[in-house]
Design an enzyme around this catalytic site. Structure first.
Site, short mmCIF file in Angstrom:
data_model
loop_
_atom_site.label_atom_id
_atom_site.label_comp_id
_atom_site.label_asym_id
_atom_site.label_seq_id
_atom_site.Cartn_x
_atom_site.Cartn_y
_atom_site.Cartn_z
N GLU A 2 8.35 -12.10 11.98
CA GLU A 2 7.23 -11.38 12.41
C GLU A 2 7.50 -9.84 12.65
O GLU A 2 8.57 -9.46 13.18
CB GLU A 2 6.89 -11.76 14.00
CG GLU A 2 5.58 -11.42 14.42
CD GLU A 2 5.41 -12.08 15.78
OE1 GLU A 2 5.13 -13.18 15.73
OE2 GLU A 2 5.30 -11.35 16.69
N TYR A 25 3.62 -22.68 24.44
CA TYR A 25 4.54 -21.85 25.33
C TYR A 25 5.49 -22.99 26.25
O TYR A 25 5.11 -23.53 27.20
CB TYR A 25 3.59 -21.27 26.28
CG TYR A 25 2.66 -20.30 25.81
CD1 TYR A 25 2.97 -18.81 25.84
CD2 TYR A 25 1.44 -20.49 25.08
CE1 TYR A 25 2.09 -18.04 25.05
CE2 TYR A 25 0.64 -19.50 24.44
CZ TYR A 25 1.15 -18.19 24.61
OH TYR A 25 0.39 -17.25 23.77
N SER A 33 10.60 -18.03 9.32
CA SER A 33 9.61 -16.99 9.21
C SER A 33 9.89 -15.68 10.14
O SER A 33 10.82 -15.86 11.18
CB SER A 33 8.20 -17.67 9.44
OG SER A 33 8.23 -17.98 10.80
N HIS A 38 11.31 -19.09 13.98
CA HIS A 38 10.28 -17.81 13.72
C HIS A 38 10.79 -16.65 14.70
O HIS A 38 10.99 -16.55 15.72
CB HIS A 38 8.97 -18.01 14.23
CG HIS A 38 7.88 -16.87 14.10
ND1 HIS A 38 7.19 -16.67 12.86
CD2 HIS A 38 7.53 -16.14 15.02
CE1 HIS A 38 6.49 -15.71 13.02
NE2 HIS A 38 6.84 -15.10 14.33
N ASP A 79 -5.11 -11.03 24.28
CA ASP A 79 -5.24 -10.60 25.76
C ASP A 79 -6.39 -9.15 25.68
O ASP A 79 -5.95 -8.40 24.77
CB ASP A 79 -4.10 -10.01 26.25
CG ASP A 79 -3.05 -11.27 26.62
OD1 ASP A 79 -3.58 -12.31 27.18
OD2 ASP A 79 -2.16 -11.50 26.10
P1 FAD Z 1 -4.97 -19.96 24.55
O1 FAD Z 1 -4.42 -21.04 23.58
O2 FAD Z 1 -6.46 -19.80 24.38
O3 FAD Z 1 -4.50 -20.09 25.92
C1 FAD Z 1 -4.66 -19.16 26.96
C2 FAD Z 1 -4.60 -19.53 28.30
O4 FAD Z 1 -5.82 -20.42 28.68
C3 FAD Z 1 -3.50 -20.58 28.54
O5 FAD Z 1 -3.15 -20.45 30.20
C4 FAD Z 1 -4.24 -21.96 28.46
O6 FAD Z 1 -3.69 -22.74 29.46
C5 FAD Z 1 -5.85 -21.60 28.92
N1 FAD Z 1 -6.75 -22.50 28.13
C6 FAD Z 1 -6.43 -22.67 26.58
N2 FAD Z 1 -7.68 -23.37 26.11
C7 FAD Z 1 -8.45 -23.42 27.37
C8 FAD Z 1 -9.54 -24.21 27.56
N3 FAD Z 1 -10.42 -24.61 26.51
N4 FAD Z 1 -10.06 -24.07 28.80
C9 FAD Z 1 -9.41 -23.70 29.94
N5 FAD Z 1 -8.27 -23.04 29.88
C10 FAD Z 1 -7.87 -22.93 28.54
N6 FAD Z 1 -1.08 -11.30 21.26
C11 FAD Z 1 -1.76 -10.37 20.74
O7 FAD Z 1 -2.77 -9.65 21.14
N7 FAD Z 1 -1.70 -10.11 19.12
C12 FAD Z 1 -0.82 -10.93 18.33
O8 FAD Z 1 -0.57 -10.67 17.06
C13 FAD Z 1 -0.09 -11.90 19.20
N8 FAD Z 1 0.74 -12.82 18.48
C14 FAD Z 1 1.62 -13.96 19.11
C15 FAD Z 1 2.13 -14.89 18.61
C16 FAD Z 1 2.80 -15.99 18.94
C17 FAD Z 1 3.60 -16.75 18.56
C18 FAD Z 1 2.50 -15.89 20.42
C19 FAD Z 1 3.13 -17.11 21.24
C20 FAD Z 1 1.78 -15.36 21.05
C21 FAD Z 1 1.26 -14.07 20.53
N9 FAD Z 1 0.27 -13.15 21.15
C22 FAD Z 1 -0.29 -12.02 20.43
C23 FAD Z 1 0.02 -13.24 22.76
C24 FAD Z 1 -1.19 -14.25 23.07
O9 FAD Z 1 -2.14 -13.57 22.30
C25 FAD Z 1 -1.08 -14.34 24.69
O10 FAD Z 1 -0.21 -15.16 25.07
C26 FAD Z 1 -2.53 -14.94 25.05
O11 FAD Z 1 -2.64 -14.73 26.37
C27 FAD Z 1 -2.80 -16.39 24.82
O12 FAD Z 1 -3.11 -16.48 23.53
P2 FAD Z 1 -3.23 -18.11 23.04
O13 FAD Z 1 -3.58 -18.01 21.51
O14 FAD Z 1 -2.07 -18.77 23.16
O15 FAD Z 1 -4.35 -18.52 23.92
#
Ligand code: FAD
Length: 276
Positions: free
Chosen positions: A8, A136, A6, A257, A99
């Protein structure tokens, strides 16, 4: 199991950017990826442009997966976006926390973490969406510890994700160890490596600092030694990243990807060199 490839994109801001992306998309479409994904700006700042970009891809006959980040959003807000995607026949999402832009620290909203978004999407829309989540291998920069980050990933996967895409990395061992650890915890979804082609030293180091991806010392030193010699940077980058992809696929990665940054050349060259 067949492998998933895929590409992006990010939603362009200007008409010139849109035109350039169309050309990129047409070039990469020839490689017949499983889907194209389109990023979503922090706090929903690109909501309309993400939708527009996704619809254009869909109209060209490809599966398009919008990214959706939840931080700073209300359930109503997310519900409306999901409905808009459903109305447009979109069946694929990349579900993220996202973020908050700096200065918005107190506006987290109803969703704190991506696992809550995945649960919400499943509750609201059942099996309509194929849900991708982020992984990650070198651990998320805000993770309390590797073990805690793994716990959080496992929780998010089990909340109803179909597949995961990793942050980019240049240390294949980190990826294989992460996958093995997740599988040992009962995660069965494919964890597809995210691949960042290397074409620009300054940009790579800036992105990597921000997202917590490690650029190994030997790669940094080699890139620094090329200075402004872009041809050497690109040639070296192609060698390194093609080698990484080859190793990942040979050792069983379930696809790749590519973070294309809306550029076709590096991704297409790596693809051709891999003989895909
Ligand atoms: P989460 O899975 O929620 O994790 C974030 C942090 O919180 C981690 O440190 C985790 O250990 C901790 N955590 C998770 N769940 C819990 C819980 N229940 N209790 C306590 N701690 C917890 N960003 C954008 O703004 N737009 C995008 O389009 C975008 N696309 C991305 C695509 C990919 C493939 C990747 C890898 C990243 C992308 N990002 C994007 C970046 C991403 O939004 C950031 O890395 C963000 O900081 C974390 O998102 P996440 O969904 O991984 O968060």
């Amino acid at each position: 199991m067949s492998r998933t490839f895929s590409f992006e994109f990010f939603p362009p801001k200007t008409p010139e950017g849109q035109e350039k992306l169309r050309i990129t998309r047409d070039v990469l479409a020839q490689l017949k990826p499983k889907f194209f994904s389109v990023t979503f700006g922090a706090g929903g700042s690109t909501r309309d442009r993400t939708l527009e970009t996704v619809l254009e891809i869909q109209q060209s006959g490809f599966d398009a997966a919008p990214h959706l980040s939840c931080v700073g959003s209300s359930p109503d807000n997310i519900r409306a976006i999901l409905q808009q995607y459903k109305d447009n026949g979109i069946h694929h999402l990349v579900a993220l926390r996202g973020d908050l832009p700096s200065g918005m620290g107190s506006e987290i909203g109803s969703f704190r973490y991506a696992n809550e978004l995945v649960e919400f999407i499943r509750k609201e829309t059942g099996d309509w969406f194929n849900i991708e989540i982020a992984a990650y291998p070198e651990y998320h920069p805000q993770a309390k510890s590797p073990a805690d980050d793994l716990d959080n990933f496992v929780r998010k996967a089990k909340a109803g994700a179909n597949s995961a895409i990793t942050q980019y990395f240049y240390n294949a061992d980190a990826y294989f160890r992460f996958v093995a650890a997740a599988q040992a915890r009962g995660v069965t979804i494919p964890i597809v490596p995210g691949i960042m082609p290397i074409t620009n030293t300054t940009q790579l180091l800036r992105f990597s600092d921000a997202c917590g991806a490690e650029v190994p010392r030997w790669i940094r030193l080699k890139l620094a030694s090329f200075g402004d010699d872009m041809a050497s940077i690109r040639a070296f980058g192609l060698d390194v990243v093609t080698g990484l992809c080859q190793h990942l696929l040979e050792q069983g990665a379930p696809g790749l990807h590519f973070y294309t940054l809306n550029q076709a050349v590096a991704t297409r060259t790596i693809w051709e060199r891999l003989g895909l």
